[in-house]
Design an enzyme around this catalytic site. Structure first.
Site, PDB file in Angstrom:
ATOM      1  N   CYS A 136       0.831  -1.212   0.000  1.00  0.00           N
ATOM      2  CA  CYS A 136       0.000   0.000   0.000  1.00  0.00           C
ATOM      3  C   CYS A 136       0.863   1.259   0.000  1.00  0.00           C
ATOM      4  O   CYS A 136       1.341   1.685   1.050  1.00  0.00           O
ATOM      5  CB  CYS A 136      -0.927  -0.009   1.218  1.00  0.00           C
ATOM      6  SG  CYS A 136      -1.911   1.484   1.374  1.00  0.00           S
ATOM      7  N   CYS A 139      -0.402   4.183   2.036  1.00  0.00           N
ATOM      8  CA  CYS A 139      -0.108   4.068   3.472  1.00  0.00           C
ATOM      9  C   CYS A 139       1.368   4.364   3.759  1.00  0.00           C
ATOM     10  O   CYS A 139       1.691   5.026   4.736  1.00  0.00           O
ATOM     11  CB  CYS A 139      -0.381   2.653   3.980  1.00  0.00           C
ATOM     12  SG  CYS A 139      -1.884   1.887   3.399  1.00  0.00           S
ATOM     13  N   ASP A 140       2.260   3.835   2.948  1.00  0.00           N
ATOM     14  CA  ASP A 140       3.658   3.744   3.367  1.00  0.00           C
ATOM     15  C   ASP A 140       4.667   4.547   2.543  1.00  0.00           C
ATOM     16  O   ASP A 140       5.849   4.584   2.898  1.00  0.00           O
ATOM     17  CB  ASP A 140       4.094   2.258   3.358  1.00  0.00           C
ATOM     18  CG  ASP A 140       3.301   1.451   4.379  1.00  0.00           C
ATOM     19  OD1 ASP A 140       2.906   2.025   5.398  1.00  0.00           O
ATOM     20  OD2 ASP A 140       3.069   0.256   4.149  1.00  0.00           O
TER      21      ASP A 140
END
Ligand code: NAP
Length: 321
Positions: A136, A139-140
């Site tokens: 993701c 997200c990261d």
């Protein structure tokens, strides 16, 4: 099973969508039973810091956030079974759900079983998940500022992840197993014009090298089986997601990829009393916040359904409370 054992609502799945549905349903006195799965918490359990969930101004670890969600629903009376549903029968009322040989019945069911990212399935990937290996970028990506990262995949998701990563990383390499992309032309054009991005075609990631952190990748050519190593700080796997719908596809309408289909602007499925929320019916946004939003919708839809459901014991139960 007597009618007294028929619950008003069962929620299947314990991620942001399921727990939000549980919170709203519990506060509406529906006394929901959440069959949250043996591995409760969903995809956020393999995410490290979550920085994009409103309300956590300093960020939060994914598992901690899911524990917060769960505790909030529990506070209002939601009950939990930390196990997997093994069978459902939605052919008539009451709706029936099994965990092994234990049967549960309810007038309404909210399906919130989510989706699972596809992984490469190599041992070193397991070792580095959440520590340099992610599925993701939203997200990261921010943890890879000025780093050298690889993305695996040749579909729209891989291109979207790779393009997003170029905002942070110093260099992004997209590895694809063929020499033609599945992604749409507009995505490929955009990627080709991005100076930070390059392609490694006809190759797969065979091994992630590094003890504590990712240090390099061993790639293998799908054309001639040659292998070579490249330095890398991170790997994003973007080879698709699979909705967790195997239990439901013979009873609920779904698209060709298995995602449950809900009526426009609602969480209703084709079966009255059965609702679908979160990633199990959303392959577009797939964010914790959007999953939580549809979880709320599902609880409100279920509440409305239960209020109009004539002759079900839940109405009597509600009246007696
Ligand atoms: P996808 O279209 O199924 O693409 C998956 C890619 O991963 C394919 O290129 C596939 O290679 C590769 N792959 C699969 N298994 C692999 C493995 N074990 N090792 C290496 N590579 C592997 O999945 P997606 O990209 O997640 O897209 C899913 C759907 O969402 C699509 O309909 C897509 O258009 C849509 N989507 C749209 C947008 C957008 O419009 N902005 C963004 C994201 C997704 P092969 O090509 O060789 O099969």
């Amino acid at each position: 099973m007597s009618d007294q054992n028929v619950r008003e609502l069962i929620i299947v799945g314990g991620g942001p969508a399921g727990y939000t549905a549980a919170l709203y349903a519990a506060r509406a006195d529906l006394e929901p039973l959440v069959i949250e799965g043996f591995q409760w918490g969903g995809q956020l359990m393999i995410t490290s810091d979550v920085e994009n969930y409103p309300g956590y101004a300093d960020g939060v670890m994914g598992p901690e956030m899911m524990a917060d969600f769960r505790r909030q629903a529990e506070r209002f009376g939601a009950e939990f079974i930390t196990d997997d549903v093994t069978k459902v029968d939605f052919s008539e009322q009451p709706l029936r759900v099994w965990v092994g040989s234990d049967e549960y019945q309810a007038r309404a069911v909210i399906v919130a079983t989510g989706a699972s990212a596809r992984w490469l399935g190599i041992e070193s990937e397991e070792q580095h998940k959440g520590r340099g290996v992610s599925a993701c970028a939203t997200c990261d990506a921010a943890f890879f500022r000025e780093k050298d990262v690889y993305v695996v995949g040749g579909g729209d998701s891989a291109f979207e992840e790779a393009l997003f990563l170029t905002k942070f990383a110093s260099r992004v390499h997209l590895v694809h197993r063929r020499d033609e992309f599945r992604a749409s032309k507009i995505m490929v054009d955009r990627a080709e014009q991005n100076e930070k991005l390059d392609f490694v075609l006809s190759a797969v990631v065979e091994e992630i090298v590094g003890d504590v952190k990712v240090e390099a990748l061993r790639l293998r050519s799908t054309a001639d089986e040659r292998t070579w190593e490249v330095p890398a700080d991170g790997l994003f796997v973007a080879i698709g997601h699979d909705p967790n719908t195997a239990l439901f596809v013979d009873q609920l309408d779904h698209d060709e990829n298995g995602y449950l289909v809900t009526k426009s602007g609602s969480t209703e499925t084709n079966i009255p009393g059965v609702f679908a929320v979160g990633d199990v019916q959303d392959h577009t946004y797939r964010q914790a916040i959007t999953a939580a939003g549809t979880g709320c919708m599902g609880a409100l839809d279920a509440e409305r359904f239960l209020a109009t459901f004539e002759g079900h014991p839940g109405t009597a139960l509600a009246a007696n409370r």
